[in-house]
Motif scaffolding. Structure first.
Motif, short mmCIF file in Angstrom:
data_model
loop_
_atom_site.label_atom_id
_atom_site.label_comp_id
_atom_site.label_asym_id
_atom_site.label_seq_id
_atom_site.Cartn_x
_atom_site.Cartn_y
_atom_site.Cartn_z
N GLN A 43 0.83 -1.20 0.00
CA GLN A 43 0.00 0.00 0.00
C GLN A 43 0.86 1.25 0.00
O GLN A 43 0.56 2.23 -0.68
N TRP A 44 1.97 1.21 0.74
CA TRP A 44 2.83 2.39 0.80
C TRP A 44 3.64 2.58 -0.48
O TRP A 44 4.06 3.70 -0.78
N VAL A 45 3.86 1.53 -1.25
CA VAL A 45 4.48 1.70 -2.56
C VAL A 45 3.59 2.60 -3.43
O VAL A 45 4.08 3.46 -4.18
N ILE A 46 2.29 2.43 -3.30
CA ILE A 46 1.33 3.27 -4.03
C ILE A 46 1.16 4.62 -3.33
O ILE A 46 1.26 5.68 -3.95
N ILE A 206 -3.21 10.97 8.47
CA ILE A 206 -4.53 10.39 8.25
C ILE A 206 -4.42 9.13 7.37
O ILE A 206 -5.12 8.13 7.62
N THR A 207 -3.53 9.14 6.39
CA THR A 207 -3.35 7.95 5.55
C THR A 207 -2.72 6.82 6.34
O THR A 207 -3.13 5.65 6.24
N TYR A 208 -1.71 7.14 7.15
CA TYR A 208 -1.07 6.11 7.98
C TYR A 208 -2.08 5.50 8.95
O TYR A 208 -2.11 4.28 9.16
N GLY A 209 -2.95 6.33 9.51
CA GLY A 209 -3.96 5.83 10.43
C GLY A 209 -4.91 4.86 9.76
O GLY A 209 -5.27 3.82 10.32
N VAL A 222 -2.48 3.03 17.83
CA VAL A 222 -1.72 3.67 16.75
C VAL A 222 -2.64 4.38 15.75
O VAL A 222 -2.40 5.57 15.43
N PRO A 223 -3.69 3.72 15.23
CA PRO A 223 -4.58 4.48 14.33
C PRO A 223 -5.24 5.67 15.01
O PRO A 223 -5.32 6.75 14.41
N ALA A 224 -5.72 5.48 16.24
CA ALA A 224 -6.37 6.58 16.94
C ALA A 224 -5.41 7.75 17.14
O ALA A 224 -5.77 8.92 16.94
N GLY A 225 -4.16 7.43 17.53
CA GLY A 225 -3.17 8.48 17.70
C GLY A 225 -2.87 9.20 16.39
O GLY A 225 -2.67 10.43 16.37
N ALA A 399 -4.62 8.46 -2.58
CA ALA A 399 -3.93 7.81 -1.46
C ALA A 399 -4.92 7.31 -0.42
O ALA A 399 -4.81 6.18 0.08
N LEU A 400 -5.89 8.13 -0.08
CA LEU A 400 -6.90 7.72 0.89
C LEU A 400 -7.78 6.60 0.34
O LEU A 400 -8.19 5.70 1.07
N GLY A 401 -8.08 6.66 -0.97
CA GLY A 401 -8.89 5.61 -1.57
C GLY A 401 -8.22 4.26 -1.47
O GLY A 401 -8.84 3.26 -1.07
N VAL A 402 -6.93 4.19 -1.82
CA VAL A 402 -6.19 2.93 -1.72
C VAL A 402 -6.19 2.43 -0.28
O VAL A 402 -6.38 1.24 -0.01
#
Length: 495
Positions: A43-46, A206-209, A222-225, A399-402
């Motif tokens: 996912q991060w490659v994209i 926001i994308t990492y979360g 981690v996502p909440a943070g 990015a958010l869609g992926v």
């Protein structure tokens, strides 16, 4: 170089950088095997590329207005080429992701300057025609990416999806220096680095979360943070933009419903049209057993429709209200994505063709309309900001869609698989699971996940279409001093 030399130069760079948004889609299974990459790393490659591209567009657009748009464009091409070489030489996932981020920085410098360069060279119907060609190139590049990626992956190998950028970059630099005149925006405008950092933190957090939520759950630490950090960064961005002398984004534009509508459309566009395709490609290759070339060729209905419609739209829809082209295009994209939610354990890829065609038609309508709306919404001196804002929304949406649709995919898979099994399957590891799970179980789980992701994308696209149709209105007409009607274009962009 002739009248259309600058258009050729700009479109060459645009095609290359947007090709790299989607060219890696078909190569993901081969990358996963060669580099032992997990789903989140894929996912991060994209997303690493798309996020760097989107997060820096506004700042580099402003920098280009000061330093010179052609100069920044050429520097971006050079950086893009160097990063492409590093991508092709990567020996482990972290290196590849880091190189993709650097590649995205170069792409941001290129994309931030494309619309301002075209706007400084072409006027009137020539501008509309140029934007039509540019829209066809930008829409076609994203769609052609998986096809070309499949050919290169199955031929010389996945690393060549990056090496191929090197000769194209050389040609782009030569043609740009030869054919494109230098242009600048207003004098005395500073670069808002504080706003750039705040926005980059927001987009990245926001994308990492969302990516981590797919593995850890939405309420995990981690996502909440990450979401809290994203919220704080967004607040900081707003505060900076309200106080800085030369903001990246003039927040007063957000008071105009039409501008908000265009931004909503841009945010939804790339994410809905292309956000599910990485997982569709993984399904085709690792579950259905397609080769990379065949997996890429399955997207030809989308590719062909988007290129043809974008070319025709640029020529035939001059003066058409942006609310109809953007809103109608998004409605087609959303509907086409919903039409793809028809898979089950026994179906093949051909049932996706009607949906691909609708998405392609919608893409061909939206691309040139978004570009025209961006330039029409602001004075020429603010073209860098407007083009950067719309393109930022497009890349952030992708990015958010992926990330979001990948989380939806794995969450639905977990109805029949464990967490580890779902992530292995979605990350291209079907072969490793075949000794533990039946073929029917693997097909059922993956198609259920794809259906859920397609529904989420389709609903997002239709909702965005409705908002665009409601918010983006036709220009009001007032009577000038001589009694002639005068269009009020502020906040009411037209193609």
């Amino acid at each position: 170089m002739g009248k259309w030399g600058p258009l050729t130069a700009v479109c060459l760079g645009t095609f290359m950088l947007l090709l790299d948004v989607t060219i890696a889609i078909v190569a993901l299974p081969d990358m996963a095997r060669a580099l032992h990459a997990s789903l989140s790393e894929l996912q991060w490659v994209i997303d690493g590329y798309a996020l760097a591209l989107g997060a820096l567009l506004l700042a580099l657009g402003a920098a280009a207005d000061v330093l010179g748009r052609r100069r920044v464009h050429v520097a971006g091409v050079v950086l893009f080429a160097v990063a492409s070489l590093l991508c092709g030489l990567a020996s482990e996932p972290g290196t590849l992701v880091a190189a993709r981020v650097v590649q995205g920085v170069g792409a941001a410098a290129m994309l931030a300057t494309t619309l301002p360069l075209l706007g400084s060279v072409y006027q009137g119907r020539d501008r509309s025609a140029a934007l039509g060609v540019w829209g066809a190139v930008s829409g076609g590049a994203a769609a052609v990416g998986p096809v070309l990626g499949g050919v290169l992956t199955e031929g010389p190998g996945w690393r060549w999806i990056f090496f191929v950028n090197l000769p194209v970059s050389v040609a782009s630099v030569w043609l740009t220096l030869r054919a494109v005149p230098e242009s600048r925006g207003r004098r005395g405008v500073g670069i808002d680095w504080a706003g750039t950092v705040a926005f980059a933190c927001f987009a990245g957090a926001i994308t990492y979360g969302v990516v981590r939520a797919g593995a850890d759950g939405w309420t995990s630490a981690v996502p909440a943070g990450s979401f809290v950090l994203a919220g704080l960064a967004l607040v900081a961005f707003v505060l900076v933009e309200r106080r800085v002398a030369h903001p990246l984004l003039d927040l007063s534009l957000l008071r105009e419903p039409a501008f908000v509508g265009v931004m909503v459309g841009a945010l939804a566009f790339n994410g809905v049209a292309f956000g599910v395709l990485p997982y569709t490609s993984i399904w085709m290759q690792t579950v259905l057993g397609m080769s990379p070339v065949r997996g890429g060729l399955t997207l030809l209905p989308l590719t062909g429709a988007s290129v043809v419609v974008a070319l025709l739209a640029g020529k035939l829809l001059h003066g058409a209200p942006a609310r109809l082209t953007i809103g109608g295009g998004l409605l087609l994209i959303g509907s086409g994505t919903l039409c793809q939610a028809v898979l089950d354990s026994g179906t093949g890829w051909t049932v996706l063709v009607p949906g691909f065609v609708l998405v392609g038609i919608g893409t061909g309508l939206v691309s040139p309309a978004i570009a025209g709306a961006a330039l029409a919404a602001v004075p020429p001196g603010r073209a860098g900001m407007a083009g950067g804002a719309v393109n930022t929304a497009r890349q952030l949406g992708y990015a958010l869609g992926v990330a979001v649709f990948g989380t939806v995919l794995t969450s639905r898979m977990r109805d029949t698989l464990s967490l580890d099994e779902a992530h292995t399957l979605a990350g291209g590891g079907a072969g490793a699971l075949r000794g533990e799970l039946s073929e029917r179980t693997l097909r059922t789980a993956f198609t259920a996940g794809l259906d859920a992701a397609s529904v989420a994308a389709g609903v997002t696209g239709v909702t965005a279409a409705v908002l665009v149709l409601v918010l983006v209105r036709t220009p009001r007409t007032v009577v000038g001093r001589a009694g002639a009607p005068v269009e009020q274009s502020a906040g009411a962009p037209r193609v």
